[in-house]
Design a protein around this motif. Structure first.
Motif, mmCIF file in Angstrom:
data_model
loop_
_atom_site.group_PDB
_atom_site.id
_atom_site.type_symbol
_atom_site.label_atom_id
_atom_site.label_comp_id
_atom_site.label_asym_id
_atom_site.label_seq_id
_atom_site.Cartn_x
_atom_site.Cartn_y
_atom_site.Cartn_z
ATOM 1 N N GLY A 1 0.842 -1.366 -0.028
ATOM 2 C CA GLY A 1 0.117 0.157 -0.162
ATOM 3 C C GLY A 1 0.815 1.370 0.031
ATOM 4 O O GLY A 1 2.152 1.152 0.212
ATOM 5 N N ASN B 1 5.605 5.080 0.435
ATOM 6 C CA ASN B 1 5.503 3.549 0.184
ATOM 7 C C ASN B 1 6.357 2.917 1.198
ATOM 8 O O ASN B 1 7.591 2.766 0.760
ATOM 9 N N ASN C 1 -0.368 -8.161 0.571
ATOM 10 C CA ASN C 1 -1.615 -7.689 1.098
ATOM 11 C C ASN C 1 -1.491 -7.329 2.628
ATOM 12 O O ASN C 1 -2.388 -7.970 3.379
ATOM 13 N N ARG D 1 -1.648 -4.749 3.825
ATOM 14 C CA ARG D 1 -2.619 -3.418 4.350
ATOM 15 C C ARG D 1 -2.004 -2.348 4.931
ATOM 16 O O ARG D 1 -2.413 -1.712 5.527
ATOM 17 N N HIS E 1 -3.869 1.020 5.859
ATOM 18 C CA HIS E 1 -5.221 0.667 6.061
ATOM 19 C C HIS E 1 -5.851 1.750 7.006
ATOM 20 O O HIS E 1 -7.085 2.106 7.044
ATOM 21 N N CYS F 1 -0.606 -0.912 9.876
ATOM 22 C CA CYS F 1 -0.438 -2.220 8.662
ATOM 23 C C CYS F 1 -0.829 -3.356 9.519
ATOM 24 O O CYS F 1 0.020 -4.488 10.031
#
Length: 88
Positions: free
Chosen positions: A1, A22, A29, A31, A34, A54
């Motif tokens: 993400g 980044n 995945n 996240r 998030h 994360c």
């Protein structure tokens, strides 16, 4: 993400992100980004900082702000090895 930070002004936020974070977390995945917590001064230097969660990586990252803006490299992170809820 990725996390995109948009700096604001009296006229409103910029239309393009001022900072793109980044983290490069290798887990698929995980996240990253998030959830984002803050903005407040975590290290008591008078400048706001943020915490980026994360959850699937079971980490939370602290990014310090500076007079030049938000850092793109995390300043500290916390890891909890057993809870998938950490980072939410």
């Amino acid at each position: 993400g990725r996390v995109f930070a948009f700096y604001g002004s009296k006229e409103g936020p910029n239309i393009r992100p001022d900072v793109t974070i980044n983290n490069g977390i290798p887990e698929y995945n995980s996240r990253f980004g998030h959830i984002i917590e803050g903005v407040y001064d975590i290290n008591y230097d008078g400048i706001d900082d943020i915490v980026i969660g994360c959850p699937y990586g079971r980490k939370a990252f602290i990014y310090y702000g500076s007079e030049n803006g938000l850092s793109t490299q995390y300043s500290a992170y916390f890891f909890v090895g057993t809870s998938h809820y950490f980072g939410y």
